[in-house]
Scaffold this motif. Structure first.
Motif, PDB file in Angstrom:
ATOM      1  N   ILE A  75       1.223  -1.080   0.259  1.00 10.85           N
ATOM      2  CA  ILE A  75       0.116   0.148  -0.294  1.00 10.85           C
ATOM      3  C   ILE A  75       0.737   1.191   0.344  1.00 10.85           C
ATOM      4  O   ILE A  75       1.541   1.655   1.173  1.00 10.85           O
ATOM      5  CB  ILE A  75      -0.676   0.063   1.316  1.00 10.85           C
ATOM      6  N   ALA A  76       0.433   2.269  -1.186  1.00 17.87           N
ATOM      7  CA  ALA A  76       1.742   3.762  -0.983  1.00 17.87           C
ATOM      8  C   ALA A  76       0.901   4.511  -1.123  1.00 17.87           C
ATOM      9  O   ALA A  76       0.023   4.952  -1.495  1.00 17.87           O
ATOM     10  CB  ALA A  76       2.120   2.846  -1.944  1.00 17.87           C
ATOM     11  N   MET A  77       1.477   5.389  -0.338  1.00 19.01           N
ATOM     12  CA  MET A  77       0.496   7.079   0.005  1.00 19.01           C
ATOM     13  C   MET A  77       1.713   7.994   0.127  1.00 19.01           C
ATOM     14  O   MET A  77       3.129   7.027   0.244  1.00 19.01           O
ATOM     15  CB  MET A  77      -0.412   7.165   0.729  1.00 19.01           C
ATOM     16  N   HIS A  78       1.461   9.036  -0.414  1.00 17.13           N
ATOM     17  CA  HIS A  78       1.977  10.144  -0.158  1.00 17.13           C
ATOM     18  C   HIS A  78       2.408   9.740   1.285  1.00 17.13           C
ATOM     19  O   HIS A  78       1.858   9.973   2.684  1.00 17.13           O
ATOM     20  CB  HIS A  78       1.878  11.652  -0.977  1.00 17.13           C
ATOM     21  N   ALA A  79       4.042  10.892   1.878  1.00 16.76           N
ATOM     22  CA  ALA A  79       3.981  10.550   2.920  1.00 16.76           C
ATOM     23  C   ALA A  79       2.886  11.739   3.675  1.00 16.76           C
ATOM     24  O   ALA A  79       2.781  11.319   5.475  1.00 16.76           O
ATOM     25  CB  ALA A  79       5.671  10.909   3.202  1.00 16.76           C
ATOM     26  N   ALA A  80       2.827  12.421   3.535  1.00 13.91           N
ATOM     27  CA  ALA A  80       2.324  13.927   4.173  1.00 13.91           C
ATOM     28  C   ALA A  80       1.002  13.113   4.419  1.00 13.91           C
ATOM     29  O   ALA A  80       0.075  13.109   5.972  1.00 13.91           O
ATOM     30  CB  ALA A  80       1.773  14.946   3.391  1.00 13.91           C
ATOM     31  N   ASP A  81      -0.139  12.619   3.815  1.00 14.16           N
ATOM     32  CA  ASP A  81      -1.342  11.926   4.091  1.00 14.16           C
ATOM     33  C   ASP A  81      -0.719  10.568   5.265  1.00 14.16           C
ATOM     34  O   ASP A  81      -1.707  10.445   5.903  1.00 14.16           O
ATOM     35  CB  ASP A  81      -1.793  11.494   2.913  1.00 14.16           C
ATOM     36  N   ALA A  82       0.293   9.813   4.723  1.00 12.48           N
ATOM     37  CA  ALA A  82       0.154   8.129   5.777  1.00 12.48           C
ATOM     38  C   ALA A  82       0.268   9.331   7.041  1.00 12.48           C
ATOM     39  O   ALA A  82      -0.168   7.874   7.767  1.00 12.48           O
ATOM     40  CB  ALA A  82       1.607   7.928   4.508  1.00 12.48           C
ATOM     41  N   GLU A  83       1.034  10.810   7.292  1.00  9.71           N
ATOM     42  CA  GLU A  83       0.444  10.617   8.940  1.00  9.71           C
ATOM     43  C   GLU A  83      -0.273  11.171   9.342  1.00  9.71           C
ATOM     44  O   GLU A  83      -1.115  10.952  10.283  1.00  9.71           O
ATOM     45  CB  GLU A  83       1.978  11.899   8.778  1.00  9.71           C
ATOM     46  N   VAL A  84      -1.231  11.445   8.516  1.00  4.41           N
ATOM     47  CA  VAL A  84      -2.929  11.646   8.557  1.00  4.41           C
ATOM     48  C   VAL A  84      -3.578  10.474   9.637  1.00  4.41           C
ATOM     49  O   VAL A  84      -3.662  10.031  10.046  1.00  4.41           O
ATOM     50  CB  VAL A  84      -3.329  12.053   7.569  1.00  4.41           C
TER      51      VAL A  84
END
Length: 349
Positions: free
Chosen positions: A94-103
């Protein structure tokens, strides 16, 4: 019946229901790669949505167990909701930009009671009336939206050419709708264009763009605020406007969004949204001729229906949208807080 569209060139879209939402569905895209199919977004966490997603994957000629990976345009539950179920069924990354992964991590760790107390405090500071605050203060138990979604195990880096054998898919960071929203540019000749036509050669008008919620054909995406309580205030609307400019310069031959339908002329749509927000900012400056709290400003703004017909939860979302616009005005020096006001009022300068 599950609606599946073959966009040719190893690209499909699956219409996944979005219960109780006027948007109706999320378009989950499936991209065939040399290591197996990859999903772009997953849809809302609901049994009917899961059934539609799995039936759609089957209609594309694959099994859920075949899914190699999931690329998430952003963390909202109508995009990220079924990610954990997909990973459990397939072992997909599962991949996502780090800023949204933090959310996502912050949401998974949040206690509902503490989250509601924090939201009530923000709304009280905005000048919200007691009848809007009371449900947050008296609610007990429950689960926050997105708490069952997967924590990403990979990050999508801006500008990255993703490791998908047989495909050229590049990440385009487009913050605004969320801080880590990404579009995904398929840098390949459009299969529906004749040789030599627009979309068949590298440059403006080349390839296809999976735009998530950043660029939709008939909707202006919500712009809210997402920073944690200890983080400095951001300028999400400023980020979104800059992201629109970036996509306008990219100018893909076709846009495959997560809602509504595919469309062309991404640059034209981006320009229309830029004009929409400029007009909205001008309207807020006029409203702020007299000092207003953030709540009063929200109520006075023009929405897609009269304020009295906006549901409770949507009113809270509207406050976040108004705050994003107000922050942009303050960054531009067109509005400022009135010293000594409590709750804080703002006026045009």
């Amino acid at each position: 019946m599950t609606q599946v569209t073959d966009h040719r060139g190893g690209v499909w879209s699956i219409s996944v229901p979005l219960p109780g939402n006027p948007l109706g569905h999320t378009l989950v895209h499936l991209l065939e790669t040399g290591r197996g199919p990859v999903l772009i977004d997953t849809g809302w966490d609901d049994p009917a949505s899961w059934d539609a997603l799995t039936a759609g994957i089957t209609a594309c000629g694959f099994a859920v167990a075949d899914i190699h990976g999931v690329l998430l345009t952003h963390h909202h539950p109508d995009h990220h909701g079924l990610s954990a179920a997909v990973r459990e069924a397939s072992g997909a990354w599962i991949a996502m930009h780090a800023a949204d992964a933090e959310v996502v991590r912050r949401t998974r760790q949040a206690r509902p009671a503490a989250w509601r107390a924090q939201l009530a405090a923000r709304l009280a500071a905005a000048g919200a009336p007691e009848e809007h605050l009371a449900p947050l203060r008296t609610a007990r138990g429950g689960e926050l939206p997105g708490q069952r979604a997967a924590v990403p195990d990979r990050h999508i880096a801006p500008g990255e050419l993703l490791d998908l054998p047989g495909r050229r898919l590049r990440a385009v960071w487009t913050p605004g709708h969320t801080p880590g929203h990404v579009c995904l540019h398929l840098e390949e000749a459009h299969p529906g264009r004749a040789p030599g036509a627009r979309g068949d050669e590298v440059g403006a008008g080349f390839g296809r763009l999976f735009s998530g919620d950043h660029l939709l054909p008939g909707i202006s995406p919500h712009i809210g605020v997402y920073e944690g309580p200890d983080e400095a205030p951001a300028d999400p609307l400023g980020d979104y406007l800059a992201s629109l400019e970036r996509v306008a310069r990219l100018d893909p031959a076709e846009v495959l969004p997560a809602h509504q339908h595919p469309f062309t002329d991404a640059a034209g749509r981006a320009r229309a949204l830029l004009a929409h927000h400029e007009a909205r900012l001008g309207g807020l400056v006029r409203l702020l001729a007299e000092p207003l709290t953030l709540w009063q400003l929200t109520v006075a703004m023009e929405w897609n229906r009269p304020w009295e017909r906006i549901p409770y939860a949507s009113r809270t979302i509207a406050v976040a949208e108004a705050e994003a616009h107000l922050r942009r005005l303050m960054v531009l020096g067109r509005a400022a807080a009135v010293p000594g006001s409590n709750p804080v009022t703002y006026r045009a300068v």
